[in-house]
Motif scaffolding. Structure first.
Motif, PDB file in Angstrom:
ATOM      1  N   UNK A 285      31.866 -20.915  -4.913  1.00  0.00           N
ATOM      2  CA  UNK A 285      30.943 -21.950  -5.347  1.00  0.00           C
ATOM      3  C   UNK A 285      30.956 -22.024  -6.857  1.00  0.00           C
ATOM      4  N   UNK A 286      30.889 -23.248  -7.386  1.00  0.00           N
ATOM      5  CA  UNK A 286      30.930 -23.435  -8.840  1.00  0.00           C
ATOM      6  C   UNK A 286      29.842 -24.412  -9.261  1.00  0.00           C
ATOM      7  N   UNK A 287      28.950 -23.944 -10.128  1.00  0.00           N
ATOM      8  CA  UNK A 287      27.864 -24.770 -10.665  1.00  0.00           C
ATOM      9  C   UNK A 287      27.027 -25.366  -9.525  1.00  0.00           C
ATOM     10  N   UNK A 288      26.644 -24.523  -8.580  1.00  0.00           N
ATOM     11  CA  UNK A 288      25.878 -24.978  -7.420  1.00  0.00           C
ATOM     12  C   UNK A 288      24.408 -24.619  -7.561  1.00  0.00           C
ATOM     13  N   UNK A 289      23.592 -25.276  -6.738  1.00  0.00           N
ATOM     14  CA  UNK A 289      22.161 -24.991  -6.689  1.00  0.00           C
ATOM     15  C   UNK A 289      21.740 -24.882  -5.224  1.00  0.00           C
ATOM     16  N   UNK A 290      20.968 -23.848  -4.923  1.00  0.00           N
ATOM     17  CA  UNK A 290      20.400 -23.686  -3.581  1.00  0.00           C
ATOM     18  C   UNK A 290      21.501 -23.504  -2.541  1.00  0.00           C
TER      19      UNK A 290
ATOM     20  N   UNK B 298      25.909 -20.539 -10.795  1.00  0.00           N
ATOM     21  CA  UNK B 298      25.065 -21.132  -9.762  1.00  0.00           C
ATOM     22  C   UNK B 298      23.643 -20.586  -9.829  1.00  0.00           C
ATOM     23  N   UNK B 299      22.718 -21.337  -9.227  1.00  0.00           N
ATOM     24  CA  UNK B 299      21.298 -20.994  -9.263  1.00  0.00           C
ATOM     25  C   UNK B 299      20.732 -21.004  -7.843  1.00  0.00           C
ATOM     26  N   UNK B 300      19.821 -20.067  -7.586  1.00  0.00           N
ATOM     27  CA  UNK B 300      19.159 -19.955  -6.279  1.00  0.00           C
ATOM     28  C   UNK B 300      20.184 -19.692  -5.185  1.00  0.00           C
ATOM     29  N   UNK B 301      20.666 -18.461  -5.173  1.00  0.00           N
ATOM     30  CA  UNK B 301      21.697 -18.015  -4.237  1.00  0.00           C
ATOM     31  C   UNK B 301      21.098 -16.951  -3.315  1.00  0.00           C
ATOM     32  N   UNK B 302      21.319 -17.090  -2.020  1.00  0.00           N
ATOM     33  CA  UNK B 302      20.876 -16.096  -1.046  1.00  0.00           C
ATOM     34  C   UNK B 302      22.056 -15.689  -0.185  1.00  0.00           C
TER      35      UNK B 302
END
Length: 455
Positions: free
Chosen positions: A136-141, A180-184
């Motif tokens: 993933x690159x520059x992803x959110x949630x 990336x932001x908000x990764x689970x």
């Protein structure tokens, strides 16, 4: 006596610090309003059919739901062979029990990409690196989860190529999320990574919990979870058994990491069971040129490892490792319980600055027990940049009969209280560290509160 009382009062602040750990802010996983099965895109789960295009097409389709609450890609039971594929924002990749995503053993199915800017080159070979299995690159949630499904990297072909020095590019990882932001990542079993298992780099708000990671003890330089130039990270309730480092915190390599200038900070690790055959159960560095700070590790079981806890760096790294609290640790069958060295690691090229000295400062190690330990600890700082303010409290290591030494120290200073076996005199300086220990505890709590106030 006064010094011991001061330290006791300082360490009683543990509850306050723990209350502000990153894991206290676990995200709620809301169901996605849209869901499709990989079967709808022609995938075949026979372990032989290559499904790369099916995964790519499914995620391309689900990208259209990003502004509609996101979507889920459901992977049912089966053996799903694939090459590399990329995720998208507001996506859940869900692996049902009995679902196994299998990495192709043909390198042609793994694209070669540019090195990370904070490293300047591939870690294992000059130039590029193989794209990881799931990216993933520059992803959110983004959520990677399931009902204990499995992701298997089938790493043996990569291990043989690495050992025989026949790789033209650095090995791929199982999962790499960049910027990336908000990764689970949760409720998944990971097997046989080619190199790193989970690599969040330049990421924020990462929560990794309830996963299992395994690779054979002889797998060369395989790593478990590697937060790299990332912040607000929680790792909890995980089991890891790996060839090299089980959990390793990093932040870039020499002049490239210094220039990129993104630290790993605000990290909380708790309730993990980790084992490393030839490396360290819990490692800091050696690639730490962007800095590592505000780390809380607690309630951890380390076993059957070469080293329990290690801090690695060298001349030319620059950066720092500071404001780190490691407490309530149980060790068993560990050769070296604790290590810190300023003489570890190579350089990416000849452009590094030998005068870029790393700093190790403000470290608390407390409430630890160890059985069948060979060496309690070694601290080897740099003459030009000694390790300072190392606080040891309530450590009890039971050494085996093979112990040639108990502690080794050079270019280090700190404070200790209730440590068995008795540490080096360098770690028994009462005039410096009680105040430093208090600073660390308060600093981590305030940093964590501030990070969430600004989120």
């Amino acid at each position: 006596m006064l010094v011991a009382l001061v330290l006791l009062l300082v360490l009683s602040n543990e509850v306050t610090v723990n209350g502000y750990g990153q894991c206290e802010y676990s995200p709620a996983l809301n169901p996605r309003p849209h869901s499709v099965s990989i079967l709808e895109f022609g995938a075949v789960g026979d372990g032989k059919t290559l499904n790369t295009i099916a995964f790519q097409n499914a995620i391309f389709y689900l990208k259209s739901f990003a502004d509609k609450g996101g979507a889920q890609l459901y992977v049912p039971p089966g053996q799903w062979l694939t090459g590399s594929f990329n995720l998208t924002s507001h996506l859940t990749l869900f692996l049902e029990r009995g679902a196994v995503i299998i990495g192709s053993q043909d390198p042609i199915h793994w694209e070669v990409i540019d090195p990370l800017p904070s490293y300047g080159r591939g870690i294992e070979a000059p130039g590029g690196r193989y794209l990881s299995l799931i990216n993933g690159y520059m992803l959110d949630d983004v959520v990677i989860t399931g009902n204990n499904g499995t992701i298997d990297g089938v790493g043996s072909i990569w291990w043989r190529s690495f050992t025989s020095h026949s790789l033209n590019y650095s090995r791929p990882h199982l999962i790499e999320l960049v910027g990336s932001n908000s990764v689970v990542v949760s409720n998944i079993t990971f097997l046989n990574t080619p190199a790193y298992t989970i690599h969040p780099v330049y990421c924020s708000n990462v929560h990794i919990h309830n996963i299992s990671i395994s690779a054979p003890s002889e797998s060369p330089f395989t790593l478990g979870i590697v937060p790299d130039s990332s912040d607000n990270v929680c790792i909890e309730d995980c089991t890891i058994s790996i060839g090299f480092d089980a959990i390793a915190l990093k932040s870039g390599w020499d002049e490239y990491g210094i220039a990129y200038d993104r630290p790993t900070k605000n990290v909380h690790i708790r309730r993990v069971h980790i084992q490393s055959s030839s490396g360290s159960s819990l490692a800091f560095g050696s690639d730490m040129s962007g800095g590592i700070s505000n780390v809380l590790v607690e309630h951890v079981h380390l076993y059957n490892s070469e080293t329990g806890i290690v801090f690695r760096t060298t001349r030319g790294r620059g950066g720092y490792m500071k404001d780190i609290v490691i407490s309530d640790i149980e060790m068993e069958n560990i050769y070296r319980a604790i290590a810190a060295t300023g003489h570890c690691g190579t350089h990416p090229d000849d452009k590094f600055d030998p005068n870029a000295l790393p700093h190790l400062d403000h470290i608390i190690l407390k409430n630890m027990t160890g059985t069948n330990i060979t060496i309690a600890g070694t601290f080897s700082g740099l003459e030009e940049s000694p390790f300072t303010n190392i606080c040891l409290s309530n450590l009890n290591f039971s050494l085996n009969s093979l112990s040639p030494i108990t502690w080794e120290c050079s270019n280090v200073s700190g404070f200790s209280e209730s440590v068995v076996p008795k540490p080096c005199p360098d770690l028994e300086i009462p005039s410096v560290s009680p105040t430093a220990c208090s600073f660390i505890l308060s600093n981590i709590g305030e940093a964590t509160k501030a990070s969430y106030a600004s989120a």
